[in-house]
Design an enzyme around this catalytic site. Structure first.
Site, PDB file in Angstrom:
ATOM      1  N   ASP A  83      -5.628 -18.036   9.323  1.00 33.19           N
ATOM      2  CA  ASP A  83      -4.358 -17.818  10.020  1.00 33.19           C
ATOM      3  C   ASP A  83      -3.321 -17.168   9.104  1.00 33.19           C
ATOM      4  O   ASP A  83      -3.300 -17.442   7.907  1.00 33.19           O
ATOM      5  CB  ASP A  83      -3.839 -19.185  10.507  1.00 33.19           C
ATOM      6  CG  ASP A  83      -3.031 -19.032  11.769  1.00 33.19           C
ATOM      7  OD1 ASP A  83      -2.916 -17.901  12.274  1.00 33.19           O
ATOM      8  OD2 ASP A  83      -2.490 -20.044  12.235  1.00 33.19           O
ATOM      9  N   HIS A 122      -4.703  -7.968   9.445  1.00 28.70           N
ATOM     10  CA  HIS A 122      -6.119  -8.246   9.710  1.00 28.70           C
ATOM     11  C   HIS A 122      -7.011  -7.472   8.731  1.00 28.70           C
ATOM     12  O   HIS A 122      -7.993  -8.006   8.229  1.00 28.70           O
ATOM     13  CB  HIS A 122      -6.480  -7.871  11.149  1.00 28.70           C
ATOM     14  CG  HIS A 122      -5.725  -8.674  12.179  1.00 28.70           C
ATOM     15  ND1 HIS A 122      -5.626 -10.038  12.103  1.00 28.70           N
ATOM     16  CD2 HIS A 122      -5.034  -8.308  13.289  1.00 28.70           C
ATOM     17  CE1 HIS A 122      -4.907 -10.479  13.134  1.00 28.70           C
ATOM     18  NE2 HIS A 122      -4.534  -9.450  13.864  1.00 28.70           N
ATOM     19  N   LEU A 138     -26.914 -18.933   1.408  1.00 24.25           N
ATOM     20  CA  LEU A 138     -25.647 -19.325   2.048  1.00 24.25           C
ATOM     21  C   LEU A 138     -25.704 -18.891   3.504  1.00 24.25           C
ATOM     22  O   LEU A 138     -26.128 -17.763   3.799  1.00 24.25           O
ATOM     23  CB  LEU A 138     -24.480 -18.616   1.321  1.00 24.25           C
ATOM     24  CG  LEU A 138     -23.127 -18.545   2.022  1.00 24.25           C
ATOM     25  CD1 LEU A 138     -22.497 -19.937   2.116  1.00 24.25           C
ATOM     26  CD2 LEU A 138     -22.165 -17.620   1.260  1.00 24.25           C
TER      27      LEU A 138
HETATM   28  C1  FPP Z   1      -5.116 -15.199  12.822  1.00 21.73           C
HETATM   29  O1  FPP Z   1      -3.940 -14.690  12.208  1.00 21.73           O
HETATM   30  C2  FPP Z   1      -6.235 -14.299  12.567  1.00 21.73           C
HETATM   31  C3  FPP Z   1      -7.008 -13.718  13.528  1.00 21.73           C
HETATM   32  C4  FPP Z   1      -6.804 -13.941  14.972  1.00 21.73           C
HETATM   33  C5  FPP Z   1      -8.094 -12.794  13.172  1.00 21.73           C
HETATM   34  C6  FPP Z   1      -8.888 -13.116  11.944  1.00 21.73           C
HETATM   35  C7  FPP Z   1      -9.653 -11.918  11.562  1.00 21.73           C
HETATM   36  C8  FPP Z   1      -9.876 -11.452  10.299  1.00 21.73           C
HETATM   37  C9  FPP Z   1      -9.461 -12.176   9.088  1.00 21.73           C
HETATM   38  C10 FPP Z   1     -10.543 -10.161  10.070  1.00 21.73           C
HETATM   39  C11 FPP Z   1     -11.868  -9.930  10.723  1.00 21.73           C
HETATM   40  C12 FPP Z   1     -12.888 -10.968  10.439  1.00 21.73           C
HETATM   41  C13 FPP Z   1     -14.132 -10.763   9.958  1.00 21.73           C
HETATM   42  C14 FPP Z   1     -15.053 -11.913   9.892  1.00 21.73           C
HETATM   43  C15 FPP Z   1     -14.590  -9.462   9.474  1.00 21.73           C
HETATM   44  P1  FPP Z   1      -2.719 -14.292  13.152  1.00 21.73           P
HETATM   45  O2  FPP Z   1      -2.925 -12.917  13.622  1.00 21.73           O
HETATM   46  O3  FPP Z   1      -2.596 -15.315  14.231  1.00 21.73           O
HETATM   47  O4  FPP Z   1      -1.495 -14.358  12.173  1.00 21.73           O
HETATM   48  P2  FPP Z   1      -0.015 -14.883  12.537  1.00 21.73           P
HETATM   49  O5  FPP Z   1      -0.167 -16.332  12.914  1.00 21.73           O
HETATM   50  O6  FPP Z   1       0.710 -14.692  11.255  1.00 21.73           O
HETATM   51  O7  FPP Z   1       0.489 -14.041  13.636  1.00 21.73           O
END
Ligand code: FPP
Length: 229
Positions: A2, A20, A114
């Site tokens: 997050d 992201h 893993l």
């Molecule tokens: C939450 O942060 C994150 C996500 C919804 C996406 C997670 C994806 C990645 C880390 C990249 C792709 C993954 C892989 C496995 C290649 P948020 O967008 O809710 O952040 P915020 O709470 O600050 O708005």
């Protein structure tokens, strides 16, 4: 994982997608660190069922990022003995995501150093509901005696069947909630909350969480004295 959006804002990027993109670097670092220090199972909450309600542009960017990461990391995963696995409603992902995911899963299926599980289009209540439906179908069709249903049986039927319950759950970005994640599986999991935003969750932050975990006493309902005799 997050805090990608907030990270992008903090860096004065107009677009959450930069968050992201940088989040994928943290994913790579945590996977490498896990392999190096002997973590056997790592599960990453990459996209929740609820995330489908985000703006279409962000959803598309996340799906593209997933495909790109799978293509870019494929050789490394194969070389490093890492098996890729997934949980969630994979059939709801765009066709090219499904194809790339299945390809990497197949190519790494014999690896055993893993297991990296990506939770994609995942929510725990959805998983539990689907599992109950499938068990109920088997019972209704006479393939299963309801008396045979116990915790171990349910464990096997969940999407995480074959993966041990998590020992540690790390939530980044200061949020202190579970957000529909592995609700059954985390009954006795240790929880670790950090204010660090996911793209800043580098190796040192991961070690800090693991060190914190190592100091804990996991009693599983017993007393400290019982554990130490
Ligand atoms: C939450 O942060 C994150 C996500 C919804 C996406 C997670 C994806 C990645 C880390 C990249 C792709 C993954 C892989 C496995 C290649 P948020 O967008 O809710 O952040 P915020 O709470 O600050 O708005």
């Amino acid at each position: 994982m997050d805090g990608n959006g907030r990270w992008a804002k903090k860096q004065n990027f107009k677009d959450r997608i930069f968050g992201h993109q940088n989040g994928t670097k943290a994913v790579r670092e945590v996977i490498e660190a896990s392999r190096e220090i002997g973590v056997e199972y790592l599960t990453l909450y990459a996209f929740s069922t609820e995330n489908w309600s985000r703006p279409k542009r962000e959803v598309n960017a996340l799906m593209e990022l997933l495909v790109k990461s799978l293509k870019d990391e494929r050789e490394q995963l194969i070389r490093n003995g890492i098996r890729l696995n997934s949980i969630g409603d994979i059939s709801s992902l765009p066709g090219n995501c499904q194809k790339e995911l299945e390809k990497v899963k197949e190519l790494t299926s014999l690896n055993n150093k893993l297991v990296v599980t990506l939770a994609l289009s995942y929510s725990s209540r959805w998983e539990i509901t689907e599992t109950i439906k499938s068990i109920a179908r088997d019972a209704a069709d006479g393939r299963l005696d309801p008396a045979a249903i116990d915790e171990a049986f349910i464990n096997q039927r969940l999407h995480t069947g074959g993966i041990p319950d998590p020992e540690l759950l790390i939530r980044t970005s200061g949020e202190q909630r579970i957000s529909n994640y592995l609700l059954w599986q985390i009954a006795y999991t240790e929880l670790y909350f950090t204010d660090t935003l996911w793209p800043d969750f580098h190796r040192e932050e991961y070690y800090k969480a693991l060190f914190d975990y190592q100091q804990r006493e996991r009693r599983f309902g017993k007393t400290s004295e019982q554990l130490n005799t």
